[in-house]
Design an enzyme around this catalytic site. Structure first.
Site, short mmCIF file in Angstrom:
data_model
loop_
_atom_site.label_atom_id
_atom_site.label_comp_id
_atom_site.label_asym_id
_atom_site.label_seq_id
_atom_site.Cartn_x
_atom_site.Cartn_y
_atom_site.Cartn_z
N GLY A 172 31.49 30.78 46.18
CA GLY A 172 30.68 30.49 47.36
C GLY A 172 30.80 29.06 47.85
O GLY A 172 30.16 28.68 48.83
N GLU A 282 35.45 42.62 43.72
CA GLU A 282 34.26 42.48 44.56
C GLU A 282 34.48 43.11 45.92
O GLU A 282 35.54 42.93 46.53
CB GLU A 282 33.90 41.00 44.74
CG GLU A 282 33.60 40.29 43.43
CD GLU A 282 33.07 38.86 43.64
OE1 GLU A 282 32.34 38.38 42.75
OE2 GLU A 282 33.39 38.24 44.68
N ASN A 302 38.09 38.78 40.62
CA ASN A 302 37.89 37.71 39.65
C ASN A 302 38.63 38.06 38.37
O ASN A 302 38.28 39.02 37.69
CB ASN A 302 36.40 37.52 39.37
CG ASN A 302 35.67 37.12 40.64
OD1 ASN A 302 36.07 36.18 41.32
ND2 ASN A 302 34.64 37.85 40.99
N ARG A 304 38.86 37.41 35.30
CA ARG A 304 38.18 36.84 34.13
C ARG A 304 36.94 37.67 33.82
O ARG A 304 36.61 38.58 34.57
CB ARG A 304 37.74 35.41 34.43
CG ARG A 304 36.89 35.38 35.70
CD ARG A 304 36.25 34.05 35.94
NE ARG A 304 35.78 33.91 37.29
CZ ARG A 304 34.65 34.40 37.78
NH1 ARG A 304 33.86 35.13 37.02
NH2 ARG A 304 34.29 34.19 39.02
N VAL A 307 30.13 36.42 35.05
CA VAL A 307 28.82 35.98 34.57
C VAL A 307 27.92 37.18 34.24
O VAL A 307 27.32 37.26 33.17
CB VAL A 307 28.10 35.10 35.63
CG1 VAL A 307 26.71 34.68 35.16
CG2 VAL A 307 28.93 33.87 35.99
#
Lengths: 459, 70
Positions: A172, A282, A302, A304, A307
């Protein structure tokens, strides 16, 4: 295949800090593998350093002197005899040069290939790649834009409103919306400044902005045998400054048909780069389209661990970090891809060191820290009482995750857990979560990425 | 009357935007702080000649003097 009792690696170095380092260390140790932490000087007293089997001091607090210094991390791995490196999220996790350096040093990289990282790290190239693979993408620029006049011309073709973002970035940072040419000129300058500063890459991507969208992502897992599977979705529409603050799974508005289409698209995106390990695709979901089946667009991938991965773990029972280690070691998965299913409902609340009204950073000492506990409550914390949250890193102190048999049960448990969580000495956003969990729009499940802004504009 | 611009929180001084003695207007950004990966612009609330009391790379504590406008 390893015999029973044998471990995948003897030791794994965790190249990260705070809650994610601690969470990875927990699984590494449970698998009977030695966990090695690396840390900056100001982080020496944090739980992840204390709980690791071995810890290596990298350097000063500034990330460039410690967690972002590739040579120092590789040296720490050699010095401590680590066999593999887990990068967590953020820092070097999506740095292809780091992944290559790890491999060149004869170590195992716990993550996707450097080629997959490169392909997904450039937002423009990633959009083109997955779009060509049949994944829905929003109208946008096929080439990175580096000057404002080109952006103005491109905008006429793509159409307003536009999302202006760093092609090489994420999180972001530097992202903004433009409704007309004037706003585009301002947004472009801001985005380019941030892009250069945070990602050392001034290229900008323009994409049609979907108003009132929901942010829904799919967890994928690339197995050692080459198969890519989807482990369901997470709704991440509760955001401030384009950054997530709360997530839930399942997404309250998905039909089974739409879920299947999104999971299939995510698998296709993963397959397009021969994805290995845990990753997230996403999407933006247009709520206005739900009555006609649902329209969604690829946002980014992403490469990886994410979160908010714990909520997927809570509803599926899969340990994603364990799966990452197995995939990296070339070992078979613990799960049977044909029978993975999600039950119940899980919510994650990101407990930040920030004031709960303006979301302004609030570094400082933690004089009281009492975590909620009990059935269906999981806290992944980076700190404990007596620690100091410093200004050098992001404000995430802990992830409060709850599980319930359905959404109402999860919400009730979340309210109790928020009320029981005591943090003093600095400001936390726990009071914001108390508000959120009683907000009619959030409780109804019918909300979008504008939710937090609307809550705050009501005062 | 002089305006004292003070830090609201612990932060690193990322960028000094103005030069010593520069004439600034109400609303101008003087210095950009950074804390927890967020940029925090320190903005003038009066007009006058500015004197900056910090240097890039400094760490400031809550209440520390950032700049004076006279």
């Amino acid at each position: 295949m390893k015999a029973k009792g044998e471990t995948v690696f003897e030791s794994v170095l965790v190249a990260n800090r705070g809650e994610i380092a601690r969470r990875v260390i927990r699984t590494v140790q449970r698998m009977g593998v030695k966990a090695i932490a690396v840390h900056s000087d100001v982080d020496a007293e944090l739980p992840f350093v204390q709980e690791a089997d071995d810890a290596v001091l990298l350097g000063a607090a500034a990330p460039s002197e410690s967690y972002l210094d590739i040579a120092k991390v590789i040296e720490a791995a050699k010095q401590s005899g680590a066999q593999a490196i887990h990068p967590g999220y953020g820092f070097l996790s999506e740095n292809a040069d780091f992944a290559r350096a790890v491999r060149d040093a004869g170590l195992v990289w716990i993550g996707p290939s450097p080629e997959a990282i490169v392909a997904m790290g450039d937002k423009v190239a990633a959009r083109n790649l997955v779009g060509d693979a049949g994944v829905p993408i929003a109208p946008g620029t096929r080439e990175p834009v580096t000057d404002v006049e080109t952006a103005v011309l491109a905008a006429k073709e793509v159409g307003y409103p536009l999302m202006v973002k760093a092609a090489g970035g994420g999180g972001g940072i530097g992202m903004s919306i433009a409704h007309d040419e004037d706003q585009l000129r301002t947004a472009f300058a801001t985005a380019q400044n941030s892009a250069q500063r945070f990602f050392a890459n001034p290229a900008i991507l323009l994409e049609r902005y979907v108003a009132s969208a929901r942010h829904v992502e799919v967890q994928i897992l690339g197995l050692a045998d080459g198969r890519v599977i989807a482990l369901g979705e997470r709704d991440c529409s509760v955001q401030r400054r384009h950054q997530k603050v709360a997530e839930e799974t399942p997404c309250p508005v998905l039909t089974p048909q739409l879920r299947a289409r999104m999971c299939e698209a995510a698998v296709r995106a993963g397959e397009s780069v021969d994805y290995r390990g845990a990753g997230t695709v996403e999407f933006l979901l247009d709520p206005a389209s739900l009555d006609s089946g649902g329209e969604f667009y690829f946002l980014e991938m992403n490469a990886r661990l994410q979160v908010e991965h714990p909520i997927t773990e809570l509803v599926t029972g899969v340990d994603l970090v364990e799966e990452q280690l197995l995939a990296a070691a070339g070992e078979p998965s613990m799960l049977d891809p044909s029978s993975v299913s999600a039950t119940g409902h899980a919510i994650e609340l990101r407990v930040y060191a920030e004031d709960p009204k303006r979301f302004f950073p609030s570094p400082g000492p933690i004089t009281t820290w009492v975590e909620p506990s009990g059935e269906g409550v999981r806290v992944d914390a980076g700190y404990r009482e007596g620690n100091r949250v410093t200004q050098f890193y992001d404000p995430l102190m802990a992830k409060l995750c709850v599980y319930g048999e359905d959404r109402a049960a999860a919400l009730a448990r979340a309210r109790e857990a928020v009320a029981a969580f005591q943090v003093e000495g600095l400001k936390s956003n726990l009071p914001f979560f108390a508000e959120l969990l009683d907000d009619p729009a959030f409780v109804s499940g019918r909300y979008d990425t504008g939710l937090v802004e609307r809550m705050r504009s009501r005062g | 009357m002089a305006e004292e611009v003070r830090a609201e929180l612990v932060a690193n001084v990322w960028k000094i935007v103005v030069t010593e003695g520069q004439q600034v207007e109400d609303g101008d950004t003087l210095v950009i702080l950074e804390s927890m990966k967020m940029e925090i612009p320190m903005v003038a609330e009066s007009s006058g000649s500015v004197s900056v009391k910090v240097a890039e790379g400094d760490v400031v504590q809550e209440g520390d003097l950032i700049a004076v406008i006279e």
